[in-house]
Design a protein around this motif. Sequence first.
Motif, PDB file in Angstrom:
ATOM      1  N   ARG A  78       0.835  -1.208   0.000  1.00 53.91           N
ATOM      2  CA  ARG A  78       0.000   0.000   0.000  1.00 53.91           C
ATOM      3  C   ARG A  78       0.873   1.263   0.000  1.00 53.91           C
ATOM      4  O   ARG A  78       0.598   2.218  -0.733  1.00 53.91           O
ATOM      5  CB  ARG A  78      -0.925  -0.007   1.229  1.00 53.91           C
ATOM      6  CG  ARG A  78      -1.696   1.288   1.470  1.00 53.91           C
ATOM      7  CD  ARG A  78      -2.686   1.608   0.359  1.00 53.91           C
ATOM      8  NE  ARG A  78      -3.672   0.567   0.143  1.00 53.91           N
ATOM      9  CZ  ARG A  78      -4.834   0.481   0.806  1.00 53.91           C
ATOM     10  NH1 ARG A  78      -5.157   1.374   1.729  1.00 53.91           N
ATOM     11  NH2 ARG A  78      -5.682  -0.503   0.510  1.00 53.91           N
ATOM     12  N   ASP A  82       0.820   4.091  -2.876  1.00 55.71           N
ATOM     13  CA  ASP A  82       0.543   5.484  -2.540  1.00 55.71           C
ATOM     14  C   ASP A  82       1.663   6.398  -3.041  1.00 55.71           C
ATOM     15  O   ASP A  82       1.410   7.501  -3.537  1.00 55.71           O
ATOM     16  CB  ASP A  82       0.368   5.645  -1.030  1.00 55.71           C
ATOM     17  CG  ASP A  82      -0.972   5.117  -0.524  1.00 55.71           C
ATOM     18  OD1 ASP A  82      -1.904   4.958  -1.359  1.00 55.71           O
ATOM     19  OD2 ASP A  82      -1.093   4.867   0.677  1.00 55.71           O
ATOM     20  N   ALA A 111      -8.684  -6.453  -2.696  1.00 55.43           N
ATOM     21  CA  ALA A 111      -8.963  -5.180  -2.016  1.00 55.43           C
ATOM     22  C   ALA A 111      -8.004  -4.093  -2.486  1.00 55.43           C
ATOM     23  O   ALA A 111      -8.411  -2.944  -2.714  1.00 55.43           O
ATOM     24  CB  ALA A 111      -8.869  -5.369  -0.501  1.00 55.43           C
ATOM     25  N   GLU A 112      -6.735  -4.449  -2.648  1.00 53.44           N
ATOM     26  CA  GLU A 112      -5.738  -3.462  -3.084  1.00 53.44           C
ATOM     27  C   GLU A 112      -5.967  -3.064  -4.539  1.00 53.44           C
ATOM     28  O   GLU A 112      -5.807  -1.890  -4.911  1.00 53.44           O
ATOM     29  CB  GLU A 112      -4.327  -4.013  -2.904  1.00 53.44           C
ATOM     30  CG  GLU A 112      -3.214  -2.998  -3.153  1.00 53.44           C
ATOM     31  CD  GLU A 112      -3.211  -1.856  -2.158  1.00 53.44           C
ATOM     32  OE1 GLU A 112      -2.649  -0.790  -2.481  1.00 53.44           O
ATOM     33  OE2 GLU A 112      -3.769  -2.018  -1.035  1.00 53.44           O
ATOM     34  N   TYR A 115      -8.869  -0.637  -4.575  1.00 54.82           N
ATOM     35  CA  TYR A 115      -8.426   0.649  -4.028  1.00 54.82           C
ATOM     36  C   TYR A 115      -7.552   1.397  -5.036  1.00 54.82           C
ATOM     37  O   TYR A 115      -7.743   2.600  -5.281  1.00 54.82           O
ATOM     38  CB  TYR A 115      -7.639   0.409  -2.734  1.00 54.82           C
ATOM     39  CG  TYR A 115      -6.886   1.618  -2.234  1.00 54.82           C
ATOM     40  CD1 TYR A 115      -7.547   2.693  -1.642  1.00 54.82           C
ATOM     41  CD2 TYR A 115      -5.496   1.683  -2.347  1.00 54.82           C
ATOM     42  CE1 TYR A 115      -6.849   3.804  -1.186  1.00 54.82           C
ATOM     43  CE2 TYR A 115      -4.784   2.784  -1.885  1.00 54.82           C
ATOM     44  CZ  TYR A 115      -5.471   3.842  -1.312  1.00 54.82           C
ATOM     45  OH  TYR A 115      -4.774   4.937  -0.865  1.00 54.82           O
ATOM     46  N   ASP A 118      -9.717   2.314  -8.304  1.00 51.36           N
ATOM     47  CA  ASP A 118     -10.865   3.189  -8.079  1.00 51.36           C
ATOM     48  C   ASP A 118     -10.508   4.467  -7.323  1.00 51.36           C
ATOM     49  O   ASP A 118     -11.122   5.520  -7.559  1.00 51.36           O
ATOM     50  CB  ASP A 118     -11.955   2.447  -7.309  1.00 51.36           C
ATOM     51  CG  ASP A 118     -12.551   1.289  -8.098  1.00 51.36           C
ATOM     52  OD1 ASP A 118     -12.141   1.095  -9.263  1.00 51.36           O
ATOM     53  OD2 ASP A 118     -13.402   0.569  -7.543  1.00 51.36           O
ATOM     54  N   SER A 119      -9.533   4.386  -6.420  1.00 47.44           N
ATOM     55  CA  SER A 119      -9.222   5.544  -5.576  1.00 47.44           C
ATOM     56  C   SER A 119      -7.914   6.231  -5.943  1.00 47.44           C
ATOM     57  O   SER A 119      -7.818   7.456  -5.862  1.00 47.44           O
ATOM     58  CB  SER A 119      -9.175   5.131  -4.096  1.00 47.44           C
ATOM     59  OG  SER A 119     -10.428   4.610  -3.683  1.00 47.44           O
TER      60      SER A 119
END
Length: 320
Positions: A78, A82, A111-112, A115, A118-119
Amino acid sequence: MLFLSATALAQEVIDVHSHIITPEFLSSLEGEGRLMDEGFPLPKYDSDSHLRWMDESGVKTSVLTLAAPQPSSAKAVRMANDAAAQLKRKHSDRLMFCAALPLPDVEAAIAEAVYALDSLNADGIKLATNAMGQYLGEPELDTLFSVLNERKAVVILHPHRPEPVNQSVMQQTPLAMQEYLSETTRAISNMISRNVMARYPDVKIVVPHCGAYLPLSVPRMKSLTPVMQANKMVGEIDWQANLASLYYDLAGAHSPEVIRMLLTITTPDHLLYGSDYPYVAPQMLTQSLARMKQYLADEPDLAPMREMILHENAEKLFGK
């Protein structure tokens, strides 16, 4: 502030094979005692040097992916994603990125992926040929590919150390010299034998390093498939659908001969430029790209593909 030269402004090259190596990534690997997992030290990376090389070479856009080895913790992955997203926001006209996933944990990887896509506005997903022995093509990854298929994701593959690994062989012949090609071929072959690309046709997969050994292995697989089917070792294989989803970057030992060999298993609109920055000295990469531009201009059969390979195919693939 970096300024583009007139030469660079005239170029539209898109590099689909470059790597980000952040301090957080190095720290997580050091904490796991895995800095030398791939048999050689990771090169230094900073975005200013990368952008400077791009300007000097005429590369408009680079697609960043996390280097090997992959950290095992979801938190470390993550942090790496980021950091890549932050670089993209800072240099939105120059840098793209494909997010890493914390495999072999499939639920965490899904999940990653959600994320990141989409994010974080990731441009795709980076997958290792294997994650601690979990090879692409294994049934437990079908749920992940279903999610990627729903999002029409671009997936950039990269070889990692094979598992299990023969340490003495790795010392005699470093992974990057040969085994990485075997790893890539192994992963794609696994996926073909289970019709992964045929079953998830909206996932587009970029095969690295000039297609590895696939121009040799695909004809062999085709010729042996009837024998394997007669012995109930494999089922029906949709060759056309599987191969249609594969793209190939030309990072590494590209040449007119290599491109012609790739064209025995694919079409010109599936070939892409790749550098492998920062694993090769910038001066060598600049010379390599200049050599590619030259033979793509000089070779009569390849000249019509020049702009396709240098940027047009990547623009279509990533929807730019």
